[in-house]
Design an enzyme around this catalytic site. Structure first.
Site, PDB file in Angstrom:
ATOM      1  CE  LYS A  95      -3.865  -2.284   2.129  1.00 39.02           C
ATOM      2  NZ  LYS A  95      -4.377  -2.974   2.936  1.00 39.02           N
ATOM      3  CG  ASP A 104      -9.590  -0.340   4.140  1.00 38.71           C
ATOM      4  OD1 ASP A 104      -9.341  -0.406   3.156  1.00 38.71           O
ATOM      5  OD2 ASP A 104      -8.870  -0.415   4.983  1.00 38.71           O
ATOM      6  CD  GLN A 140      -3.501  -4.396   6.509  1.00 41.56           C
ATOM      7  OE1 GLN A 140      -3.203  -3.441   5.547  1.00 41.56           O
ATOM      8  NE2 GLN A 140      -4.034  -5.567   5.969  1.00 41.56           N
TER       9      GLN A 140
END
Ligand code: NDP
Length: 285
Positions: A53, A120, A97
């Site tokens: 990422k 997200d 995460q």
């Protein structure tokens, strides 16, 4: 019939080039897209995801911030960092995460992120907006799947779509996105009585289960579009999907391989959400 592959890697590269170009334009106007990533613990898979990422951000010309904490960190410390990032106007996306160590309530952590920076697309506000068919940050993996279908001009309107898996991250939002584009959607899960009965009816079949090669060619309608979200290891430790590619590709018309299918699109859509958040910040300024 031998299926044609949907090349997620090539599509992802094309979309990322467009994102990089738009990021450069925003940066020239004084707003450089910025994604902040929080990593807790030493899970090797999570470390790889975060590394990818960060690398994706840098390649697209984004600023990226990474905050790492040991597995036994006090949750308050992470909540304080999220609050700080929520308040920082130079940060456009915040990502924690998953999975988190057991002292964390993951839902509470995700809800602490401002919905405006939830790139997200996991926050309940964004999920609610998606359900209502309103503009929101879409969860990256199912959104990537929709982009793949669009790139291949797959007719979603009126199609029988079957999604296997009902997680908040993949299965549920995937079903809602297909529904909103006019598909007739069936959601299957571990309690589904006769899985093959449903999968054999599918014009579009999406597998998001996490079980290596469980969907075989005999479970697929001839000519179906098969999207394999799964990421598993086979008996030889090789990366594979939920679909048995060898038999499924003899029946389907289009299929996503693993690796090189859905996987590359997920980070791409994360970048797209961060870019969109930066654009909104510029418009508000
Ligand atoms: P979850 O474990 O959260 O969900 C799995 C779903 O599959 C559940 O809804 C479960 O049903 C269902 N299921 C389990 N066994 C069966 C069965 N025998 N028949 C039918 N349904 C079943 O996984 P995720 O949604 O997070 O991920 C799914 C897969 O996608 C994983 O392999 C993951 O690694 C991969 N993934 C890939 C990404 C990418 O970028 N390519 C991103 C995210 C995930 P129930 O709800 O009843 O338990």
């Amino acid at each position: 019939m031998t299926a044609r592959n949907i090349d997620g890697k090539a599509l992802s590269e094309k979309v990322r080039e467009e994102i990089a170009q738009q990021a450069a334009e925003l940066t020239a106007k004084g707003v450089q897209p910025c994604l902040a990533v929080i990593l807790v613990g030493e899970d090797p898979a999570s470390a790889v995801y975060v590394r990818n990422k960060v690398a994706g951000c840098e390649k697209a010309g984004f600023r990226s911030l990474k905050f790492s904490y040991p597995a036994d960190v006090a949750p308050e410390q992470v909540f304080a960092k999220i609050a700080e990032l929520n308040a920082d106007t130079s940060v456009h996306g915040i990502l924690v995460q998953l999975p988190l160590p057991k002292q964390f309530d993951s839902e509470k952590v995700l809800e602490a992120i401002s919905p405006e920076k939830d790139v997200d697309g996991f926050h309940a506000v964004n999920f609610g907006l998606l359900l209502q068919g309103r503009k929101s940050f879409y969860p990256c993996t199912p959104w990537g799947v929709m982009k793949m279908l669009e790139s291949e001009n797959v007719q979603v309107k009126g199609a029988e779509a079957v999604v296997i898996g009902r997680s908040n991250i993949v299965g549920k939002p995937m079903s809602v996105m297909l529904l909103s584009k006019g598909a007739t959607v069936t959601i299957c899960h571990s309690q589904t009585r006769d899985l093959a009965f449903h999968t054999r009816r599918a014009d579009i079949l999406v597998a998001a289960v996490g079980k290596a090669k469980m969907i075989t060619g005999d479970m697929i309608k001839p000519g179906a579009v098969v999207i394999d979200v799964g990421m598993n290891r086979d008996e030889n430790g090789k990366l594979c999907g939920d679909v048995d590619y060898a038999s499924a590709s003899q029946v389907a018309s289009l299929i996503t391989p693993v690796p090189g299918g859905v996987g590359p699109m997920t980070i791409t859509m994360l970048l797209a959400n961060t870019l969109e958040s930066a654009r909104r910040a510029l418009n508000q300024a």
